[in-house]
Motif scaffolding. Structure first.
Motif, PDB file in Angstrom:
ATOM      1  N   GLU A   3       0.817  -1.219   0.000  1.00  0.00           N
ATOM      2  CA  GLU A   3       0.000   0.000   0.000  1.00  0.00           C
ATOM      3  C   GLU A   3       0.846   1.262   0.000  1.00  0.00           C
ATOM      4  N   LYS A   4       2.141   1.142   0.311  1.00  0.00           N
ATOM      5  CA  LYS A   4       3.033   2.302   0.291  1.00  0.00           C
ATOM      6  C   LYS A   4       3.876   2.373  -0.985  1.00  0.00           C
ATOM      7  N   ALA A   5       3.563   1.537  -1.968  1.00  0.00           N
ATOM      8  CA  ALA A   5       4.304   1.531  -3.231  1.00  0.00           C
ATOM      9  C   ALA A   5       4.180   2.889  -3.914  1.00  0.00           C
ATOM     10  N   VAL A   6       5.260   3.312  -4.565  1.00  0.00           N
ATOM     11  CA  VAL A   6       5.302   4.603  -5.252  1.00  0.00           C
ATOM     12  C   VAL A   6       5.852   4.383  -6.658  1.00  0.00           C
ATOM     13  N   GLN A   7       5.126   4.828  -7.662  1.00  0.00           N
ATOM     14  CA  GLN A   7       5.630   4.757  -9.030  1.00  0.00           C
ATOM     15  C   GLN A   7       6.609   5.908  -9.233  1.00  0.00           C
ATOM     16  N   MET A   8       7.810   5.591  -9.691  1.00  0.00           N
ATOM     17  CA  MET A   8       8.859   6.594  -9.850  1.00  0.00           C
ATOM     18  C   MET A   8       9.040   7.049 -11.290  1.00  0.00           C
ATOM     19  N   LEU A   9       8.770   6.165 -12.240  1.00  0.00           N
ATOM     20  CA  LEU A   9       9.060   6.478 -13.631  1.00  0.00           C
ATOM     21  C   LEU A   9       8.125   5.704 -14.541  1.00  0.00           C
ATOM     22  N   SER A  10       7.616   6.386 -15.547  1.00  0.00           N
ATOM     23  CA  SER A  10       6.872   5.743 -16.619  1.00  0.00           C
ATOM     24  C   SER A  10       7.404   6.347 -17.911  1.00  0.00           C
ATOM     25  N   ALA A  11       7.888   5.510 -18.807  1.00  0.00           N
ATOM     26  CA  ALA A  11       8.468   6.006 -20.062  1.00  0.00           C
ATOM     27  C   ALA A  11       7.768   5.328 -21.239  1.00  0.00           C
ATOM     28  N   TRP A  12       7.447   6.133 -22.241  1.00  0.00           N
ATOM     29  CA  TRP A  12       6.718   5.657 -23.407  1.00  0.00           C
ATOM     30  C   TRP A  12       7.418   6.109 -24.682  1.00  0.00           C
ATOM     31  N   ILE A  13       7.267   5.311 -25.729  1.00  0.00           N
ATOM     32  CA  ILE A  13       7.614   5.744 -27.077  1.00  0.00           C
ATOM     33  C   ILE A  13       6.279   6.013 -27.757  1.00  0.00           C
ATOM     34  N   ALA A  14       6.043   7.272 -28.117  1.00  0.00           N
ATOM     35  CA  ALA A  14       4.776   7.685 -28.729  1.00  0.00           C
ATOM     36  C   ALA A  14       5.036   8.864 -29.652  1.00  0.00           C
ATOM     37  N   GLU A  15       4.281   8.947 -30.711  1.00  0.00           N
ATOM     38  CA  GLU A  15       4.415  10.040 -31.675  1.00  0.00           C
ATOM     39  C   GLU A  15       5.886  10.253 -32.069  1.00  0.00           C
ATOM     40  N   ARG A  16       6.565   9.113 -32.276  1.00  0.00           N
ATOM     41  CA  ARG A  16       7.950   9.082 -32.758  1.00  0.00           C
ATOM     42  C   ARG A  16       8.953   9.709 -31.791  1.00  0.00           C
ATOM     43  N   GLY A  17       8.647   9.654 -30.491  1.00  0.00           N
ATOM     44  CA  GLY A  17       9.569  10.184 -29.499  1.00  0.00           C
ATOM     45  C   GLY A  17       9.327   9.569 -28.140  1.00  0.00           C
ATOM     46  N   GLN A  18      10.205   9.884 -27.213  1.00  0.00           N
ATOM     47  CA  GLN A  18      10.073   9.387 -25.847  1.00  0.00           C
ATOM     48  C   GLN A  18       9.298  10.390 -25.003  1.00  0.00           C
ATOM     49  N   HIS A  19       8.407   9.855 -24.173  1.00  0.00           N
ATOM     50  CA  HIS A  19       7.601  10.677 -23.280  1.00  0.00           C
ATOM     51  C   HIS A  19       7.659  10.037 -21.898  1.00  0.00           C
ATOM     52  N   CYS A  20       7.914  10.848 -20.875  1.00  0.00           N
ATOM     53  CA  CYS A  20       8.112  10.317 -19.531  1.00  0.00           C
ATOM     54  C   CYS A  20       7.260  11.038 -18.500  1.00  0.00           C
TER      55      CYS A  20
END
Length: 103
Positions: free
Chosen positions: A14-31
């Protein structure tokens, strides 16, 4: 859209924390990056991210070994070489900005 599965430990904690989400979209990286967690808890943010990213690289290397048989130490070396090259001579520019808050 093809999201990854949330790890079971993160689902249980229950104390988990998301630190990073990285995507490849629209021909680039989005974080989406959770900046400030360490700093807000009395730690220096930049070195903490270094530890976090080193652990992430180890996970990538272990996954490459498990899936493709590539020795983890070789993958770590290749990742680090590529990382240093990209930081020194980027193949593209970083765009966008930092937004405070969640959601």
């Amino acid at each position: 859209m093809k999201p990854l599965v949330v790890p079971p430990a993160a689902q249980r904690d229950e104390k988990a924390v998301q630190m990073l989400s990285a995507w490849i979209a629209e021909r680039g990286q989005h974080c989406a990056i959770n900046i400030g967690l360490w700093q807000d808890n009395g730690r220096n943010e930049a070195p903490a991210w270094g530890i976090f990213l080193a652990d992430t690289i180890r996970h990538i290397a272990n996954a490459l070994e498990e899936r493709y048989g590539q020795p983890a130490p070789d993958s770590i070396s290749a990742i680090l070489a590529s990382l240093h090259n990209e930081l020194g001579d980027p193949t593209s520019t970083v765009q966008g900005g930092f937004r405070h808050g969640h959601g």
